[in-house]
Motif scaffolding. Structure first.
Motif, short mmCIF file in Angstrom:
data_model
loop_
_atom_site.label_atom_id
_atom_site.label_comp_id
_atom_site.label_asym_id
_atom_site.label_seq_id
_atom_site.Cartn_x
_atom_site.Cartn_y
_atom_site.Cartn_z
N LEU A 209 -17.84 -3.84 1.71
CA LEU A 209 -18.45 -5.88 1.04
C LEU A 209 -19.93 -5.42 -0.05
N PRO A 210 -20.71 -4.41 -0.26
CA PRO A 210 -21.65 -4.86 -0.68
C PRO A 210 -21.03 -3.67 -2.12
N GLN A 211 -20.41 -3.07 -1.86
CA GLN A 211 -19.37 -3.28 -3.50
C GLN A 211 -18.96 -4.09 -3.83
N ASN A 212 -18.60 -4.56 -3.52
CA ASN A 212 -17.73 -6.16 -3.86
C ASN A 212 -18.51 -7.37 -3.78
N MET A 213 -20.07 -7.33 -3.82
CA MET A 213 -20.47 -8.29 -3.45
C MET A 213 -20.34 -9.20 -5.06
N ASP A 214 -20.22 -9.12 -5.84
CA ASP A 214 -20.11 -10.15 -7.04
C ASP A 214 -18.71 -11.13 -6.53
N VAL A 215 -17.95 -9.79 -6.84
CA VAL A 215 -16.49 -10.64 -6.77
C VAL A 215 -16.50 -11.55 -5.32
N LEU A 216 -17.04 -11.49 -4.18
CA LEU A 216 -16.92 -12.23 -2.79
C LEU A 216 -17.43 -13.10 -2.52
N ALA A 217 -18.53 -12.68 -4.02
CA ALA A 217 -19.64 -13.90 -3.92
C ALA A 217 -19.12 -15.52 -4.88
N LYS A 218 -18.00 -14.99 -5.32
CA LYS A 218 -17.55 -16.03 -5.92
C LYS A 218 -16.08 -16.41 -5.14
N GLN A 219 -15.70 -15.98 -4.45
CA GLN A 219 -14.64 -16.14 -3.56
C GLN A 219 -14.95 -16.79 -2.38
N TRP A 220 -15.98 -16.25 -1.45
CA TRP A 220 -16.44 -16.90 -0.22
C TRP A 220 -17.07 -18.74 -0.67
N GLN A 221 -17.50 -18.38 -2.33
CA GLN A 221 -18.26 -19.81 -2.27
C GLN A 221 -20.21 -19.80 -1.87
N THR A 222 -20.80 -18.55 -2.14
CA THR A 222 -21.91 -18.27 -2.10
C THR A 222 -22.50 -17.39 -3.20
N ASN A 223 -23.54 -16.82 -2.71
CA ASN A 223 -24.37 -16.00 -3.71
C ASN A 223 -25.04 -14.47 -2.94
N LEU A 224 -25.45 -13.90 -2.96
CA LEU A 224 -25.72 -12.56 -2.90
C LEU A 224 -26.11 -12.72 -1.48
N ALA A 225 -27.17 -13.69 -1.33
CA ALA A 225 -27.90 -13.45 -0.39
C ALA A 225 -26.90 -14.27 1.09
N GLY A 226 -25.84 -15.10 0.61
CA GLY A 226 -24.75 -15.23 1.89
C GLY A 226 -24.31 -13.90 2.16
N VAL A 227 -23.05 -13.13 0.94
CA VAL A 227 -23.33 -11.68 1.27
C VAL A 227 -24.01 -10.51 2.08
N ALA A 228 -25.11 -10.98 1.75
CA ALA A 228 -25.79 -9.98 3.75
C ALA A 228 -26.15 -10.55 4.72
N VAL A 229 -25.81 -12.22 4.40
CA VAL A 229 -25.81 -12.53 5.71
C VAL A 229 -24.67 -11.92 6.37
N VAL A 230 -23.25 -12.20 5.85
CA VAL A 230 -22.01 -12.19 6.12
C VAL A 230 -21.77 -9.96 6.65
N ILE A 231 -22.40 -9.31 5.44
CA ILE A 231 -22.98 -7.71 5.91
C ILE A 231 -23.48 -7.76 7.58
N SER A 232 -24.54 -8.39 7.33
CA SER A 232 -25.59 -8.52 8.62
C SER A 232 -24.47 -8.96 10.19
N ALA A 233 -23.32 -10.19 10.12
CA ALA A 233 -22.73 -10.18 11.24
C ALA A 233 -21.59 -9.44 11.16
N VAL A 234 -21.75 -8.24 10.89
CA VAL A 234 -21.30 -7.64 11.92
C VAL A 234 -22.15 -6.50 12.66
N GLY A 235 -22.95 -6.25 12.32
CA GLY A 235 -23.90 -5.95 13.77
C GLY A 235 -24.27 -6.81 14.41
N LEU A 236 -23.90 -7.81 14.04
CA LEU A 236 -24.16 -9.52 15.39
C LEU A 236 -22.86 -9.55 15.89
N GLY A 237 -21.73 -9.22 15.62
CA GLY A 237 -20.35 -8.01 16.73
C GLY A 237 -20.71 -7.30 17.31
N ARG A 238 -21.47 -6.88 17.16
CA ARG A 238 -21.61 -4.93 17.65
C ARG A 238 -22.42 -5.75 18.86
#
Length: 411
Positions: free
Chosen positions: A26-55
Motif C-alpha cells: 500500500l505505501p509503495q503505491n500510495m499516489d495511485v491508490l489515493a486517486k483510486q480511493w478518492q482520498t489523499n496520502l493521509a487517507g491512505v495512511a489511515v487505511v494502512i493503520s486499519a490493517v493493524g486495527l483488524g489484528r
C-alpha cells in the motif's frame, strides 16, 4: 513424515513472503491508490493503520483458540482472508471499502500469526528460534523484492495492479497445497501429551513467568518492536524523497537496503544460535542498535547516512527481533505458546493501528515521523532490558516447577 514436515514449513514460509509484500504494497503505491480511493496520502495512511486495527480485534482470541483448535484452521483462514485483502484493495474505488478490506487483511494476518508461530515451534522443538526467525527472512525477501518489481512496473508503464495479482496467485497456490498435503502438529491437551512434553522439553522450559508482570513487559516490547520497523518500512521512501532529497529510484532503494539488512541479521542470528548465543541476548542487543541507528538517521539526513542507517535499522529492527521476542515469551509460558503469540501480536497490532495514525498526523514534516520512531525504539530498548532482568531472575533463581503440567493433569 520428515518430508511432509519440511514441505509444510515451506508452505508457511511462502505465506510470509507475501506477508512481507503486504506490509509495504500500500505505501509503495500510495499516489495511485489515493486517486483510486478518492482520498489523499493521509487517507491512505489511515487505511494502512486499519490493517493493524483488524489484528487488534482477533489476535489474542485467535491465539487462545489456536491452542485449542489446532494450527491448520487458522493458517488456512489467514491465507484466504489475505487473498480477499489484496483483491479488495485492488478493485475498490472508495475509502470506505479500502478501510473494510484493510481490516480483513489485518484479521488474516492475525490468523496466520496465531497458527504459524506455534506450529513452527512445535514442528522444530530443538530449533524454535531458527524456525521463527526464518519467517522473518521470508518477510524481508518479500519487502526486498516488491520495490524492485514496482520499479520495473513503473519503468515499463504497466498497470500497477500486477504486483497485487502476483501476491494473490502465490497465496492461492499455497492455500491449496496446505489444504491438500500439509502435515500440521497436533495440539493435544490430554494428560498423556502434557506429561510426555514435560519429559522432553528442557528444564528451563518447565518454568514459567508471571502473566501480569511478564505479559505486560512483552506487550510493551511487541508494541514498540512492531512500531519501529513498521514506521521505517512504510515511510523511509517518502523520507528519502522529501527530507534527504533523493530521487525516486534512490529513495525506493532505501527499502531494499533495509530488507538486505534484515536478511543479513536473520543469517547472522541463525549462525550465532547454532553457536550457543541465547535468544535473550539477541533481544536487548538488537533493540539497542535500533535506537542508535534511528537516532543517527534523524540527526544526519544525508544520502550516505540514510542508506547506511536503512541497512542497520533493517538489520536490528526487522531482522527477526519480533520473532525472537515471541520465542522468548514461549519460553516464559511453555504450555501456552498460542496465547503468548496472541499477547505479543495483539500489542503489535495495536502499534500497527496507532503508530500509523500518529505518523499520518506528523506527515507534514516527515522528520518528525522518524523522531517518533526514535522514541519508540528507546522504549523498546528499556522493555527488552527489563525482560532480560526477569529472564535471569526466573530461570537462574526460580526452583524447578511443573505446576503447569500438574494443573493440566487435574483439569
Amino acid at each position: 513424515m520428515k518430508n511432509r514436515v519440511l514441505s509444510t514449513s515451506a508452505g508457511m514460509y511462502l505465506n510470509y513472503l507475501i506477508v512481507g509484500m503486504s506490509i509495504i504494497i500500500l505505501p509503495q503505491n500510495m499516489d495511485v491508490l489515493a486517486k483510486q480511493w478518492q482520498t489523499n496520502l493521509a487517507g491512505v495512511a489511515v487505511v494502512i493503520s486499519a490493517v493493524g486495527l483488524g489484528r487488534v480485534f482477533v489476535s489474542l482470541v485467535s491465539g487462545v483458540l489456536s491452542d485449542r483448535l489446532g494450527r491448520r484452521l487458522f493458517i488456512l483462514l489467514g491465507g484466504l482472508l489475505s487473498i480477499a485483502f489484496f483483491l479488495g484493495e485492488l478493485l475498490c474505488h472508495s475509502l470506505t471499502f479500502a478501510l473494510f478490506f484493510a481490516i480483513i487483511g489485518g484479521i488474516g494476518g492475525a490468523f496466520l500469526d496465531s497458527g504459524t508461530y506455534p506450529a513452527l515451534m512445535e514442528l522444530f522443538p530443538g530449533h524454535k528460534t531458527i524456525a521463527n526467525v526464518t519467517l522473518k527472512a521470508f518477510v524481508s525477501i518479500g519487502q526486498f523484492t516488491l520495490p524492485l518489481l514496482i520499479s520495473f512496473i513503473v519503468a515499463q508503464r504497466l498497470w500497477y495492479g500486477w504486483s497485487f495479482i502476483l501476491c494473490i496467485a502465490v497465496l492461492v497456490v499455497v492455500v491449496l497445497f496446505l489444504t491438500l498435503f500439509a502435515q500440521f502438529p497436533t495440539t493435544g491437551h490430554s494428560t498423556k501429551v502434557k506429561e510426555q512434553a514435560a519429559k522432553t522439553i528442557p528444564v528451563e522450559s518447565q518454568k514459567s513467568g508471571n502473566i501480569w508482570i511478564d505479559g505486560l513487559l512483552f506487550a510493551v516490547f511487541g508494541y514498540t518492536a512492531d512500531g519501529v520497523f513498521l514506521l521505517v518500512s512504510i515511510w523511509i521512501t517518502k523520507y528519502g524523497q522529501e527530507v534527504v532529497g533523493m530521487n525516486d529510484v534512490s529513495s525506493r532503494a532505501l527499502v531494499s537496503y533495509y530488507s538486505v539488512g534484515s536478511i543479513s541479521c536473520v543469517l547472522l542470528t541463525i549462525w550465532l544460535s547454532h553457536r550457543g548465543v541465547k535468544d535473550i541476548q539477541f533481544l536487548i542487543t538488537y533493540m539497542g542498535i535500533s535506537f542508535i541507528s534511528l537516532l543517527l538517521l534523524y540527526l544526519f539526513p544525508t544520502p550516505i547516512i540514510s542508506t547506511l542507517m536503512a541497512f542497520i535499522v533493517g538489520f536490528s529492527a526487522a531482522g527477526g527481533v519480533m520473532q525472537i521476542g515471541i520465542t522468548v515469551m514461549g519460553t516464559f509460558f511453555p504450555n501456552k505458546k498460542g496465547t503468548a503469540t496472541g499477547i505479543i501480536t495483539t500489542a503489535s497490532a495495536i502499534a500497527g493501528f496507532t503508530v500509523n495514525l500518529v505518523a499520518g498526523a506528523l506527515a507534514t514534516n516527515l522528520a518528525n515521523v522518524i523522531l517518533f520512531d526514535v522514541g519508540l525504539a528507546l522504549i523498546g530498548f528499556i522493555s527488552a532490558s527489563l525482560i532480560t532482568m526477569r529472564y535471569h531472575h526466573i530461570f537462574n533463581h526460580q526452583p524447578k516447577q511443573t505446576s503447569d503440567v500438574l494443573t493440566v493433569k487435574h483439569s
